[in-house]
Design a protein around this motif. Structure first.
Motif, PDB file in Angstrom:
ATOM      1  N   LEU A 163      14.602 -14.336  -3.569  1.00 11.08           N
ATOM      2  CA  LEU A 163      13.419 -15.187  -3.665  1.00 11.08           C
ATOM      3  C   LEU A 163      13.879 -16.635  -3.654  1.00 11.08           C
ATOM      4  O   LEU A 163      14.639 -17.053  -4.540  1.00 11.08           O
ATOM      5  CB  LEU A 163      12.638 -14.895  -4.949  1.00 11.08           C
ATOM      6  N   SER A 164      13.445 -17.392  -2.655  1.00  8.59           N
ATOM      7  CA  SER A 164      13.785 -18.815  -2.579  1.00  8.59           C
ATOM      8  C   SER A 164      12.520 -19.637  -2.710  1.00  8.59           C
ATOM      9  O   SER A 164      11.432 -19.225  -2.274  1.00  8.59           O
ATOM     10  CB  SER A 164      14.493 -19.140  -1.254  1.00  8.59           C
ATOM     11  N   VAL A 165      12.662 -20.805  -3.334  1.00  4.74           N
ATOM     12  CA  VAL A 165      11.491 -21.650  -3.597  1.00  4.74           C
ATOM     13  C   VAL A 165      11.553 -22.916  -2.747  1.00  4.74           C
ATOM     14  O   VAL A 165      12.625 -23.365  -2.346  1.00  4.74           O
ATOM     15  CB  VAL A 165      11.401 -22.015  -5.091  1.00  4.74           C
ATOM     16  N   SER A 166      10.376 -23.470  -2.480  1.00  9.78           N
ATOM     17  CA  SER A 166      10.288 -24.648  -1.613  1.00  9.78           C
ATOM     18  C   SER A 166      10.731 -25.920  -2.303  1.00  9.78           C
ATOM     19  O   SER A 166      11.059 -26.907  -1.647  1.00  9.78           O
ATOM     20  CB  SER A 166       8.849 -24.819  -1.114  1.00  9.78           C
ATOM     21  N   ALA A 167      10.731 -25.933  -3.628  1.00 11.98           N
ATOM     22  CA  ALA A 167      11.125 -27.136  -4.372  1.00 11.98           C
ATOM     23  C   ALA A 167      11.589 -26.715  -5.750  1.00 11.98           C
ATOM     24  O   ALA A 167      11.120 -25.722  -6.311  1.00 11.98           O
ATOM     25  CB  ALA A 167       9.961 -28.121  -4.483  1.00 11.98           C
ATOM     26  N   SER A 168      12.533 -27.475  -6.282  1.00 12.31           N
ATOM     27  CA  SER A 168      12.996 -27.213  -7.646  1.00 12.31           C
ATOM     28  C   SER A 168      12.158 -27.930  -8.688  1.00 12.31           C
ATOM     29  O   SER A 168      12.261 -27.644  -9.877  1.00 12.31           O
ATOM     30  CB  SER A 168      14.458 -27.649  -7.792  1.00 12.31           C
ATOM     31  N   ALA A 169      11.303 -28.879  -8.234  1.00 13.50           N
ATOM     32  CA  ALA A 169      10.421 -29.605  -9.149  1.00 13.50           C
ATOM     33  C   ALA A 169       9.197 -30.083  -8.389  1.00 13.50           C
ATOM     34  O   ALA A 169       9.299 -30.523  -7.237  1.00 13.50           O
ATOM     35  CB  ALA A 169      11.145 -30.796  -9.784  1.00 13.50           C
ATOM     36  N   VAL A 170       8.037 -29.966  -9.023  1.00 13.40           N
ATOM     37  CA  VAL A 170       6.789 -30.467  -8.459  1.00 13.40           C
ATOM     38  C   VAL A 170       6.002 -31.130  -9.578  1.00 13.40           C
ATOM     39  O   VAL A 170       6.208 -30.848 -10.761  1.00 13.40           O
ATOM     40  CB  VAL A 170       5.944 -29.338  -7.826  1.00 13.40           C
ATOM     41  N   ASN A 171       5.088 -32.014  -9.198  1.00 12.55           N
ATOM     42  CA  ASN A 171       4.213 -32.635 -10.179  1.00 12.55           C
ATOM     43  C   ASN A 171       3.109 -31.661 -10.571  1.00 12.55           C
ATOM     44  O   ASN A 171       2.750 -30.750  -9.808  1.00 12.55           O
ATOM     45  CB  ASN A 171       3.594 -33.910  -9.623  1.00 12.55           C
ATOM     46  N   ALA A 172       2.576 -31.844 -11.755  1.00 11.62           N
ATOM     47  CA  ALA A 172       1.465 -31.028 -12.208  1.00 11.62           C
ATOM     48  C   ALA A 172       0.331 -31.110 -11.192  1.00 11.62           C
ATOM     49  O   ALA A 172      -0.011 -32.189 -10.695  1.00 11.62           O
ATOM     50  CB  ALA A 172       0.990 -31.492 -13.577  1.00 11.62           C
ATOM     51  N   GLY A 173      -0.232 -29.962 -10.867  1.00 15.44           N
ATOM     52  CA  GLY A 173      -1.271 -29.907  -9.857  1.00 15.44           C
ATOM     53  C   GLY A 173      -0.754 -29.678  -8.458  1.00 15.44           C
ATOM     54  O   GLY A 173      -1.535 -29.422  -7.537  1.00 15.44           O
ATOM     55  N   GLY A 174       0.554 -29.769  -8.266  1.00 16.78           N
ATOM     56  CA  GLY A 174       1.146 -29.542  -6.960  1.00 16.78           C
ATOM     57  C   GLY A 174       1.378 -28.063  -6.707  1.00 16.78           C
ATOM     58  O   GLY A 174       1.232 -27.218  -7.591  1.00 16.78           O
ATOM     59  N   THR A 175       1.719 -27.752  -5.473  1.00 20.65           N
ATOM     60  CA  THR A 175       1.958 -26.362  -5.093  1.00 20.65           C
ATOM     61  C   THR A 175       3.436 -26.128  -4.842  1.00 20.65           C
ATOM     62  O   THR A 175       4.196 -27.053  -4.545  1.00 20.65           O
ATOM     63  CB  THR A 175       1.167 -25.988  -3.827  1.00 20.65           C
ATOM     64  N   VAL A 176       3.823 -24.873  -4.952  1.00 20.04           N
ATOM     65  CA  VAL A 176       5.189 -24.464  -4.651  1.00 20.04           C
ATOM     66  C   VAL A 176       5.120 -23.125  -3.919  1.00 20.04           C
ATOM     67  O   VAL A 176       4.252 -22.291  -4.205  1.00 20.04           O
ATOM     68  CB  VAL A 176       6.042 -24.352  -5.939  1.00 20.04           C
ATOM     69  N   THR A 177       5.995 -22.961  -2.952  1.00 25.41           N
ATOM     70  CA  THR A 177       5.988 -21.758  -2.130  1.00 25.41           C
ATOM     71  C   THR A 177       7.262 -20.968  -2.371  1.00 25.41           C
ATOM     72  O   THR A 177       8.362 -21.532  -2.390  1.00 25.41           O
ATOM     73  CB  THR A 177       5.880 -22.117  -0.645  1.00 25.41           C
ATOM     74  N   VAL A 178       7.102 -19.660  -2.555  1.00 25.79           N
ATOM     75  CA  VAL A 178       8.246 -18.773  -2.691  1.00 25.79           C
ATOM     76  C   VAL A 178       8.345 -17.916  -1.438  1.00 25.79           C
ATOM     77  O   VAL A 178       7.319 -17.527  -0.846  1.00 25.79           O
ATOM     78  CB  VAL A 178       8.111 -17.874  -3.947  1.00 25.79           C
TER      79      VAL A 178
ATOM     80  N   ARG B 250       7.935 -12.190   2.933  1.00 27.05           N
ATOM     81  CA  ARG B 250       6.611 -12.676   2.547  1.00 27.05           C
ATOM     82  C   ARG B 250       6.749 -14.080   1.958  1.00 27.05           C
ATOM     83  O   ARG B 250       7.735 -14.385   1.273  1.00 27.05           O
ATOM     84  CB  ARG B 250       5.979 -11.740   1.511  1.00 27.05           C
ATOM     85  N   THR B 251       5.783 -14.945   2.234  1.00 23.34           N
ATOM     86  CA  THR B 251       5.689 -16.223   1.531  1.00 23.34           C
ATOM     87  C   THR B 251       4.424 -16.212   0.689  1.00 23.34           C
ATOM     88  O   THR B 251       3.429 -15.570   1.040  1.00 23.34           O
ATOM     89  CB  THR B 251       5.663 -17.406   2.514  1.00 23.34           C
ATOM     90  N   TRP B 252       4.492 -16.953  -0.410  1.00 23.82           N
ATOM     91  CA  TRP B 252       3.350 -17.018  -1.345  1.00 23.82           C
ATOM     92  C   TRP B 252       3.323 -18.414  -1.929  1.00 23.82           C
ATOM     93  O   TRP B 252       4.337 -18.888  -2.467  1.00 23.82           O
ATOM     94  CB  TRP B 252       3.538 -15.952  -2.425  1.00 23.82           C
ATOM     95  N   THR B 253       2.188 -19.075  -1.813  1.00 22.04           N
ATOM     96  CA  THR B 253       2.042 -20.449  -2.317  1.00 22.04           C
ATOM     97  C   THR B 253       1.093 -20.438  -3.508  1.00 22.04           C
ATOM     98  O   THR B 253      -0.022 -19.912  -3.418  1.00 22.04           O
ATOM     99  CB  THR B 253       1.511 -21.378  -1.223  1.00 22.04           C
ATOM    100  N   VAL B 254       1.537 -21.031  -4.601  1.00 23.60           N
ATOM    101  CA  VAL B 254       0.734 -21.053  -5.825  1.00 23.60           C
ATOM    102  C   VAL B 254       0.740 -22.461  -6.414  1.00 23.60           C
ATOM    103  O   VAL B 254       1.595 -23.289  -6.102  1.00 23.60           O
ATOM    104  CB  VAL B 254       1.271 -20.060  -6.877  1.00 23.60           C
ATOM    105  N   THR B 255      -0.223 -22.691  -7.270  1.00 24.73           N
ATOM    106  CA  THR B 255      -0.274 -23.923  -8.065  1.00 24.73           C
ATOM    107  C   THR B 255       0.016 -23.549  -9.507  1.00 24.73           C
ATOM    108  O   THR B 255      -0.830 -22.925 -10.173  1.00 24.73           O
ATOM    109  CB  THR B 255      -1.653 -24.596  -7.974  1.00 24.73           C
ATOM    110  N   PRO B 256       1.202 -23.852 -10.016  1.00 25.26           N
ATOM    111  CA  PRO B 256       1.502 -23.510 -11.419  1.00 25.26           C
ATOM    112  C   PRO B 256       0.494 -24.172 -12.353  1.00 25.26           C
ATOM    113  O   PRO B 256       0.027 -25.287 -12.089  1.00 25.26           O
ATOM    114  CB  PRO B 256       2.911 -24.064 -11.619  1.00 25.26           C
TER     115      PRO B 256
END
Length: 442
Positions: free
Chosen positions: A241-256, A294-300
């Motif tokens: 499982l690889s992620v699109s970013a190691s850090a995002v701002n609150a409200g931002g999205t990240v893709t695995v 598979r890719t999956w984009t979520v907003t933590p």
């Protein structure tokens, strides 16, 4: 006891009490137990023997401790020891012979680790304890020990290395690999650090899938000196499982991105707080039979550290875990400007941490006036998080800049007051010379 003696009305009797304690003399008459006199109590102390005195009750880390022996026997094989306070007599950190014929001497030694210690005098090359010093404490080092792992996610059967730094160097300090969150006495593997060793690495292969941590324990017990980050051991499926970013701002999205998944019909992806138990799931997604990529984009949901997990067979059997993703708190927008300006002079306001929304705008207003009482305004600009706006206040007074959201009077930030003095350079007012109040709102 002794007879007084016929015709004796006064007598002196000298006797050696048999041991330490409190005694009294008694006078009995007529060869019986009729007591007619009792002396004051006599306290007999213990015999004076060897003593051990210390120079200080508290020592900084790395400092030497000194003990002074007094009234030693001078036997050739009597010996001094440094030991942990309260440890068994056979538990010795360092030792030295006193010396034949030596009854008084000092010994200086540096304890290897923080903790409570005492000096002991033993007789005849054995463990017959003849004297013990008062206890003393060695303070922990200024920099506490740390444990760093070579990876926070590995496949089953893959080794992981832990690096100890700033260790205390105690001869019986030890490292352990343990399931995350387990009691102190439940460890999978362990090893001693080594006497005087402050830095070392240890490589171990976790025995099963799950989450583990390394722990540093002190002095052959369960006093925790340091704990590593958690290490996730996947079930050895080969999935990643690889992620699109190691850090995002609150409200931002990240893709695995899932690669090499096993394709089980009941496999699923989850977003969870990093280091949480397997059942702690924030969001999840079923994968479906045969899905290996598979890719999956979520907003933590909020600021913390998260990780993505691949679970197998509709259970919490971990197949893979991603690197952690830090969700950073969204910095509050701010407006800054010089606190004082001369009438007729421009004032620069600087926006930082703006949202970049197309409908956000900045306004100049009299300090404390209602939000609808504005002098001048401008849009921030779509996608613009930082900008500077220069405006000339219409006359002397106290003003403030305000940030509004979404084309309306939803105020998000206010600058500190800006005082415009009444000193006006000649000819600087121009068409605003007859200004008599704030402009209408936009």
């Amino acid at each position: 006891w002794t007879w007084v003696g016929a015709g004796q009305s006064s007598a002196t009797w000298t006797v050696t009490p048999p041991g330490p304690g409190t005694y009294e003399f008694r006078l009995f008459v007529e060869n019986g137990y009729t007591r007619v006199a009792t002396s004051p109590a006599v306290t007999v102390g213990a015999a004076v023997g060897p003593t051990l005195a210390i120079a200080a009750g508290t020592l900084p880390s790395g400092a030497a401790a000194t003990v002074t022996l007094g009234q030693g026997r001078g036997a050739a094989f009597d010996w001094l020891a440094l030991a942990r306070a309260g440890a068994p007599v056979t538990s010795v950190e360092q030792w030295t012979y006193v010396g034949a014929g030596v009854s008084s001497r000092t010994w200086t030694v540096t304890p290897a680790a923080a903790g409570a210690y005492e000096f002991r005098l033993f007789l005849d090359n054995g463990y017959t304890l003849a004297a013990t010093s008062p206890p003393f404490s060695v303070l922990p080092p200024t920099s506490p020990p740390t444990l760093a792992v070579s990876a926070e996610a590995v496949a089953l059967g893959q080794a992981v290395t832990v690096a100890l730094a700033n260790g205390a160097g105690g001869a019986l300090d030890w490292l352990a690999l343990a399931p995350e969150g387990s009691p102190s006495d439940q460890v999978s593997e362990w090893t001693y650090v080594g006497a005087g060793v402050a830095s070392r690495t240890w490589t171990v292969t976790p025995p099963a899938a799950g989450r583990y941590e390394f722990r540093l324990f002190l002095a052959n017990g369960y006093t925790l000196g340091a704990r590593s980050a958690a290490v996730t051991v996947s079930a050895g499926t080969g999935a990643s499982l690889s992620v699109s970013a190691s850090a995002v701002n609150a409200g931002g999205t990240v893709t695995v991105t899932l690669a090499n998944g096993p394709g089980g019909a009941a496999n699923w992806l989850a977003l969870a707080p990093a280091g949480s138990p397997p059942a702690s799931v924030v969001q999840w997604l079923p994968l479906g039979a045969g899905t290996t990529q598979r890719t999956w984009t979520v907003t933590p949901p909020g600021p913390t550290r998260y990780e993505f997990r691949l679970f197998l067979d509709n259970a919490h059997t971990l197949g893979a875990a991603s690197a952690p993703v830090a969700v950073l708190p969204l910095a509050e927008p701010a407006l800054s400007a010089a606190p004082v300006a001369a009438a007729g002079s421009p004032v620069h306001v600087t926006l930082t941490n703006g949202r970049g929304a197309s409908g956000d705008w900045i306004a100049l207003a009299p300090a404390g006036a209602p939000d609808g009482s504005l002098v001048q305004w401008t849009y921030v600009g779509a996608g613009t998080a930082a900008r500077t706006w220069t405006v000339t206040p219409p006359g002397p007074g106290t003003y403030e800049f305000r940030l509004f959201y979404d084309h309306v009077l939803a105020r998000a930030a206010t600058s500190a007051p800006v005082t415009v003095s009444g000193v006006v350079p000649e000819g600087s007012l121009g068409p605003l010379a007859n200004f008599d109040g704030p402009r209408p709102p936009p």
